[in-house]
Design a protein around this motif. Structure first.
Motif, PDB file in Angstrom:
ATOM      1  N   ASP A 106     -46.154 -46.737 -13.438  1.00  0.00           N
ATOM      2  CA  ASP A 106     -47.112 -45.798 -14.017  1.00  0.00           C
ATOM      3  C   ASP A 106     -46.416 -44.682 -14.804  1.00  0.00           C
ATOM      4  O   ASP A 106     -47.064 -43.775 -15.326  1.00  0.00           O
ATOM      5  N   GLY A 107     -45.076 -44.783 -14.892  1.00  0.00           N
ATOM      6  CA  GLY A 107     -44.341 -43.789 -15.683  1.00  0.00           C
ATOM      7  C   GLY A 107     -44.211 -42.441 -15.010  1.00  0.00           C
ATOM      8  O   GLY A 107     -43.766 -41.466 -15.620  1.00  0.00           O
ATOM      9  N   LEU A 108     -44.598 -42.368 -13.717  1.00  0.00           N
ATOM     10  CA  LEU A 108     -44.616 -41.060 -13.049  1.00  0.00           C
ATOM     11  C   LEU A 108     -43.210 -40.617 -12.625  1.00  0.00           C
ATOM     12  O   LEU A 108     -42.806 -39.486 -12.893  1.00  0.00           O
ATOM     13  N   ILE A 109     -42.492 -41.523 -11.957  1.00  0.00           N
ATOM     14  CA  ILE A 109     -41.211 -41.111 -11.376  1.00  0.00           C
ATOM     15  C   ILE A 109     -40.061 -41.957 -11.924  1.00  0.00           C
ATOM     16  O   ILE A 109     -40.113 -43.183 -11.892  1.00  0.00           O
ATOM     17  N   GLY A 110     -39.034 -41.285 -12.407  1.00  0.00           N
ATOM     18  CA  GLY A 110     -37.822 -41.983 -12.847  1.00  0.00           C
ATOM     19  C   GLY A 110     -36.679 -41.620 -11.918  1.00  0.00           C
ATOM     20  O   GLY A 110     -36.508 -40.451 -11.563  1.00  0.00           O
ATOM     21  N   LEU A 111     -35.911 -42.629 -11.485  1.00  0.00           N
ATOM     22  CA  LEU A 111     -34.766 -42.376 -10.608  1.00  0.00           C
ATOM     23  C   LEU A 111     -33.482 -42.759 -11.340  1.00  0.00           C
ATOM     24  O   LEU A 111     -33.369 -43.875 -11.831  1.00  0.00           O
ATOM     25  N   PHE A 112     -32.551 -41.814 -11.409  1.00  0.00           N
ATOM     26  CA  PHE A 112     -31.298 -42.091 -12.102  1.00  0.00           C
ATOM     27  C   PHE A 112     -30.124 -41.483 -11.359  1.00  0.00           C
ATOM     28  O   PHE A 112     -30.283 -40.466 -10.675  1.00  0.00           O
ATOM     29  N   ASN A 113     -28.969 -42.129 -11.494  1.00  0.00           N
ATOM     30  CA  ASN A 113     -27.739 -41.539 -10.967  1.00  0.00           C
ATOM     31  C   ASN A 113     -27.152 -40.627 -12.027  1.00  0.00           C
ATOM     32  O   ASN A 113     -27.384 -40.810 -13.213  1.00  0.00           O
ATOM     33  N   THR A 114     -26.377 -39.665 -11.588  1.00  0.00           N
ATOM     34  CA  THR A 114     -25.661 -38.856 -12.557  1.00  0.00           C
ATOM     35  C   THR A 114     -24.340 -38.414 -11.964  1.00  0.00           C
ATOM     36  O   THR A 114     -24.183 -38.339 -10.746  1.00  0.00           O
ATOM     37  N   SER A 115     -23.381 -38.134 -12.857  1.00  0.00           N
ATOM     38  CA  SER A 115     -22.103 -37.608 -12.390  1.00  0.00           C
ATOM     39  C   SER A 115     -22.336 -36.178 -11.896  1.00  0.00           C
ATOM     40  O   SER A 115     -23.404 -35.624 -12.062  1.00  0.00           O
ATOM     41  N   ASP A 116     -21.300 -35.617 -11.337  1.00  0.00           N
ATOM     42  CA  ASP A 116     -21.403 -34.333 -10.651  1.00  0.00           C
ATOM     43  C   ASP A 116     -22.303 -33.291 -11.318  1.00  0.00           C
ATOM     44  O   ASP A 116     -22.249 -33.083 -12.527  1.00  0.00           O
ATOM     45  N   ILE A 117     -23.133 -32.596 -10.521  1.00  0.00           N
ATOM     46  CA  ILE A 117     -24.009 -31.568 -11.069  1.00  0.00           C
ATOM     47  C   ILE A 117     -23.600 -30.167 -10.631  1.00  0.00           C
ATOM     48  O   ILE A 117     -24.360 -29.208 -10.791  1.00  0.00           O
ATOM     49  N   GLY A 118     -22.397 -30.044 -10.083  1.00  0.00           N
ATOM     50  CA  GLY A 118     -21.899 -28.705  -9.747  1.00  0.00           C
ATOM     51  C   GLY A 118     -22.474 -28.128  -8.473  1.00  0.00           C
ATOM     52  O   GLY A 118     -22.604 -26.907  -8.334  1.00  0.00           O
ATOM     53  N   MET A 119     -22.839 -28.995  -7.524  1.00  0.00           N
ATOM     54  CA  MET A 119     -23.434 -28.527  -6.273  1.00  0.00           C
ATOM     55  C   MET A 119     -22.690 -29.128  -5.070  1.00  0.00           C
ATOM     56  O   MET A 119     -23.289 -29.350  -4.024  1.00  0.00           O
ATOM     57  N   ASN A 120     -21.403 -29.373  -5.235  1.00  0.00           N
ATOM     58  CA  ASN A 120     -20.660 -30.072  -4.187  1.00  0.00           C
ATOM     59  C   ASN A 120     -20.603 -29.321  -2.862  1.00  0.00           C
ATOM     60  O   ASN A 120     -20.269 -29.895  -1.835  1.00  0.00           O
ATOM     61  N   ASP A 121     -20.934 -28.029  -2.859  1.00  0.00           N
ATOM     62  CA  ASP A 121     -20.944 -27.291  -1.590  1.00  0.00           C
ATOM     63  C   ASP A 121     -22.269 -27.437  -0.857  1.00  0.00           C
ATOM     64  O   ASP A 121     -22.449 -26.876   0.220  1.00  0.00           O
ATOM     65  N   GLN A 122     -23.216 -28.176  -1.455  1.00  0.00           N
ATOM     66  CA  GLN A 122     -24.519 -28.359  -0.792  1.00  0.00           C
ATOM     67  C   GLN A 122     -25.129 -29.710  -1.129  1.00  0.00           C
ATOM     68  O   GLN A 122     -26.264 -29.797  -1.576  1.00  0.00           O
ATOM     69  N   GLU A 123     -24.319 -30.726  -0.923  1.00  0.00           N
ATOM     70  CA  GLU A 123     -24.787 -32.091  -1.181  1.00  0.00           C
ATOM     71  C   GLU A 123     -25.576 -32.608   0.013  1.00  0.00           C
ATOM     72  O   GLU A 123     -25.426 -32.075   1.103  1.00  0.00           O
ATOM     73  N   PRO A 124     -26.348 -33.670  -0.165  1.00  0.00           N
ATOM     74  CA  PRO A 124     -26.673 -34.353  -1.414  1.00  0.00           C
ATOM     75  C   PRO A 124     -27.580 -33.486  -2.284  1.00  0.00           C
ATOM     76  O   PRO A 124     -28.441 -32.774  -1.757  1.00  0.00           O
ATOM     77  N   ALA A 125     -27.357 -33.572  -3.577  1.00  0.00           N
ATOM     78  CA  ALA A 125     -28.118 -32.730  -4.484  1.00  0.00           C
ATOM     79  C   ALA A 125     -28.590 -33.533  -5.684  1.00  0.00           C
ATOM     80  O   ALA A 125     -27.963 -34.505  -6.084  1.00  0.00           O
ATOM     81  N   ALA A 126     -29.722 -33.093  -6.242  1.00  0.00           N
ATOM     82  CA  ALA A 126     -30.283 -33.781  -7.401  1.00  0.00           C
ATOM     83  C   ALA A 126     -30.866 -32.762  -8.359  1.00  0.00           C
ATOM     84  O   ALA A 126     -31.220 -31.646  -7.957  1.00  0.00           O
ATOM     85  N   LEU A 127     -30.966 -33.153  -9.609  1.00  0.00           N
ATOM     86  CA  LEU A 127     -31.712 -32.361 -10.588  1.00  0.00           C
ATOM     87  C   LEU A 127     -33.036 -33.071 -10.807  1.00  0.00           C
ATOM     88  O   LEU A 127     -33.060 -34.271 -11.078  1.00  0.00           O
ATOM     89  N   ILE A 128     -34.128 -32.337 -10.656  1.00  0.00           N
ATOM     90  CA  ILE A 128     -35.428 -32.934 -10.927  1.00  0.00           C
ATOM     91  C   ILE A 128     -36.069 -32.120 -12.048  1.00  0.00           C
ATOM     92  O   ILE A 128     -36.306 -30.920 -11.891  1.00  0.00           O
ATOM     93  N   ASN A 129     -36.282 -32.768 -13.173  1.00  0.00           N
ATOM     94  CA  ASN A 129     -36.718 -32.078 -14.399  1.00  0.00           C
ATOM     95  C   ASN A 129     -35.893 -30.810 -14.630  1.00  0.00           C
ATOM     96  O   ASN A 129     -36.424 -29.755 -14.970  1.00  0.00           O
ATOM     97  N   GLY A 130     -34.596 -30.933 -14.381  1.00  0.00           N
ATOM     98  CA  GLY A 130     -33.686 -29.819 -14.640  1.00  0.00           C
ATOM     99  C   GLY A 130     -33.575 -28.804 -13.514  1.00  0.00           C
ATOM    100  O   GLY A 130     -32.743 -27.910 -13.562  1.00  0.00           O
TER     101      GLY A 130
END
Lengths: 600, 182
Positions: A106-130
């Motif tokens: 339905d185009g609602l949710i996209g799941l993607f991997n990404t290289s480091d996002i600068g949050m290694n002190d509080q992993e697991p971490a993700a960016l969701i719409n930035g």
């Protein structure tokens, strides 16, 4: 669509060097960059379609297909894996009903991997719409997916905001800065914004450069080039304009110190930029901010606005006739190699972030082919304290060849991850004690491109002359499988982030990865270890930029410092072993042509 | 002392390396004084008739026959040399690596612009034919390779110099002109 895209292009004055900004805005508008938009951009900017496409295909966060109304970019860096990101990934997949690398029907949710996002002190971490989501748990994932399905705003789902300025109304992020655990003696020294600049404008530009030279300040990005010398080279180069660029593209997995500086002390950075601009007589400054830190953009813009009102930026700064300097933020779009200064300049000009051949160096012909100084966030912030307290005060701290202090981003198997300010010369052991790391197998100094050291080396120190680091300090516990968990992750990172311009970086990384896997599969020989090492060393000579030259470091430094781990994988005395399996190799083609494999 | 025995073959290659080998021109007369040829397209000997000293391999492995021939060379030659880009890295044929085999076969036999004569849409599946591998393999992933001569093709001088060095035991001279490709 045409009107909207044209409006965006107009916003950037039909300037093709602003292609990054145009693409970023379009991606935000449509969750992708549609083919139609590419044609409009090409037409409007008088470029060929492939020129637009080659830029957009370079960056991780640009997509040509819609990437979901809610787009999850889950960090897959080594520390994230250590902290259980695979479990979180599975939870996302189960709850969303789609796999990583795809979007729900339905185009609602996209799941993607990404290289480091600068949050290694509080992993697991993700960016969701930035928006960063850190310390993810399975129940949080369930809550998030339910929220997406209910159409909630991403910003409303963060829960409690983090420490320090993360709770500032202009940021409102759940990120925790684990803030500067040891109050260091330079970066963290409190002062009143504007003081350093006031002192600066009372002396000549040459005298400022002289002070920075005398302080022995070296670039904090990793390479350690003397900052004063860089400024002097730039000042002596001829051009129509001079530019000052602040490199805030810390993409090295395990590094997050700039995140903390940008959140907690942006005024100091902007003031440092103004001082540097005064010294090299630059009117225009650019802060190249990595895409992952877009959540800080509005805040940083607001801080600059306040500084303009205080006459610390803008025209006639502090009333000095002819001292005009202002800063614009250039967002990146997800490319580690753009941390290399010439690649960063290419990116700022709207092109693929491929490193340039040197010479000419950026100080001779950088941004728009004009003399350009590119300095790291930490370097520029440090300048402020040098102007306040003098070069001799600064030089007295640290070691003879590494003056001052260094911000370390400590992550991994320790009780107190976070950003620390240490004097250069601090021993690895002292850092480990302070962050409460017990049972340590290895420390990765400086991210994937750095060195992996064993416990016998823990009495060595952090400095340019001994263990040099751009900021990352990753603790690897005794129960980790160093080769399987750490080295393969790092090599995968380089394979992903190589710009592919130099053949050895493009190909040899993959070949080395294959050879390492062969060893891990139990099919390796002693010869394979030697070849891994010999071939890896070739990378240093045969690639154009620092990424390629160091891409084999995870393998090279672990062979040097953990050779028994490799030798334990070798099960044979033979000097050669093949992994080739004929039955497997012909299976697919025989099936398709409808034939019984005839293997003997 | 008997002459060293030389064997050569072209696997998934274009015979360009063999052509380059022939570019040693009149030195071929010198060569036949120095070595004895065994299995090779140059003398058209199809099967090994004795143990050889040097085997030159052109091309990588794209099908089951290539694998058999390469293993046969390993068994029958003391020294194996990968000659040229395809033997060393897979070369041009390896461009298909990364594309599913099914797609390659479909394009080659069913959908491509040159399949007009295949009106019955036949895919090659006779038992006598070699079986296609999932990808093109460089030779050193199949058997141990002792030396590598780079180039597409390696220049005649490089092949000549390498052979002479192997035969005489002298040090291999590799002036820049012989291995530069730009």
């Amino acid at each position: 669509m045409k009107d909207k895209v044209q409006d965006i292009i107009k916003k950037y004055h039909d300037d093709k060097t602003r292609l990054m900004d145009i693409l970023i805005d379009i991606q935000a508008e449509y969750n992708c960059i549609p083919g139609e938009a590419i044609e409009i951009i090409a037409g409007q900017l008088n470029m060929s379609k492939v020129d637009v496409e080659q830029t957009l295909s370079f960056y991780h966060f640009f997509t040509t297909e819609p990437n979901g109304k809610y787009t999850v970019y889950l960090n897959d860096s080594m520390v994230a894996e250590m902290m259980g990101r695979d479990e979180i990934a599975r939870a996302f997949e189960e709850e969303a009903g789609t796999t990583f690398g795809s979007v729900t029907e339905d185009g609602l949710i996209g799941l993607f991997n990404t290289s480091d996002i600068g949050m290694n002190d509080q992993e697991p971490a993700a960016l969701i719409n930035g928006v960063p989501f850190t310390s993810l748990t399975i129940s949080k994932v369930k809550e998030l997916i339910a929220g997406f399905k209910a159409g909630k705003e991403v910003k409303d789902m963060i829960g409690q905001t983090g420490d320090g300025n993360n709770s500032d109304p202009r940021i409102m992020s759940m990120v925790n800065n684990n803030c500067l655990k040891r109050i260091g003696s330079i970066m963290c020294l409190e002062y009143e914004t504007g003081w350093a600049l006031r002192r600066t404008v009372h002396i000549t530009r040459e005298a400022v450069i002289e002070m920075v030279k005398r302080s022995n300040l070296r670039g904090r990005g990793g390479a350690g080039f003397p900052a004063g010398l860089k400024w002097e080279f730039c000042r002596k180069s001829e051009g129509d304009a001079t530019y000052l660029v602040c490199n805030a593209d810390e993409g090295e997995p395990g590094t997050f110190k700039e995140r903390v500086v940008l959140t907690e002390m942006p005024e100091q950075l902007f003031e440092g930029m103004a001082i540097a601009a005064y010294a090299i007589n630059a009117k225009e400054g650019i802060l190249y901010l990595r895409a992952e830190y877009i959540y800080l953009r509005d805040y940083l813009e607001d801080v600059m606005e306040t500084m303009r009102k205080d006459n610390l930026l803008g025209k006639h700064i502090l009333g000095v006739e002819g001292f005009d300097f202002d800063i614009r933020i250039q967002m990146g779009a997800g490319a580690y190699v753009c941390g290399e200064e010439s690649a960063l300049i290419e990116s700022m000009e709207g092109k693929r972030g491929e490193p340039r051949n040197r010479p000419p160096f950026p100080v001779q012909a950088g941004y728009m082919n004009q003399p350009t100084v590119v300095n790291n966030v930490e370097t520029l912030s440090t300048v402020v304290k040098i102007m306040l307290n003098g070069p001799d005060w600064f030089k007295a701290i640290g070691t003879p060849e590494s003056a001052g202090t260094k911000l370390l981003s400590v992550a991994g198997d320790c009780k107190k991850p976070g950003v620390y300010e240490f004097e250069f010369g601090t021993k690895v052991n002292e850092v480990l004690d302070l962050v409460e790391a017990t049972s340590v197998q290895a420390v990765q100094i400086g991210g994937p491109s750095g060195v992996c050291i064993n416990p016998e080396m823990f009495d060595r120190n952090i400095s340019f002359e001994d263990l040099s680091t751009g900021g990352a300090f990753i603790v690897i516990g005794k129960d980790r499988d160093l080769l399987q968990d750490v080295v393969t992750n790092y090599i995968d990172f380089f394979i992903e982030e190589s710009c592919s311009s130099c053949a050895p970086c493009r190909s040899l990384t993959v070949i080395l990865r294959g050879k390492l896997q062969k060893l891990l599969n139990g099919h390796g020989t002693m010869n394979d270890i030697d070849e891994l090492y010999r071939w890896g060393q070739f990378m240093k000579q045969a690639n154009r930029c620092g990424l390629g030259q160091t891409a084999a470091n995870p393998i090279l430094t672990t062979i040097e410092n953990f050779r028994p781990l490799y030798e334990a994988l070798v099960k044979t005395d033979e000097d050669y072993m093949s992994e080739f399996d004929m039955s497997k190799a012909v299976e697919e083609s025989c099936k398709y042509v409808d034939r019984v494999p005839n293997v003997h | 002392m008997s002459k060293p025995v030389l064997a050569t073959t072209s696997l998934a290659g274009c015979f360009g390396c063999h052509m380059s080998f022939l570019d040693i021109d009149e030195r071929i007369l010198e060569l036949i004084e120095l070595v004895e040829f065994n299995k090779s397209p140059i003398d058209d000997i199809k099967t090994f008739t004795k143990q050889c000293d040097i085997g030159l391999i052109e091309g990588g492995c794209c099908n089951s026959e290539n694998i058999h021939v390469l293993k046969d060379f390993r068994k029958n030659c003391k020294i194996l040399v990968s000659v040229g880009e395809c033997a060393i890295m897979g070369g041009l044929p390896a461009l298909r690596n990364g594309i599913p085999v099914e797609e390659c076969l479909r394009e080659a036999y069913l959908d491509g612009p040159t399949v007009g004569l295949n009106t019955e849409k036949i895919l090659p599946n006779d038992d006598e034919l070699p079986m296609l591998l999932d990808k093109v393999y460089p030779c050193h992933e199949i058997v141990k390779i002792d030396y590598y001569l780079p180039g597409c093709p390696p220049t005649a001088d490089l092949i000549w110099n390498a052979l002479i060095a192997l035969i005489t035991g002298d040090e291999l001279k590799l002036p820049y002109e012989v291995v530069k490709f730009d």
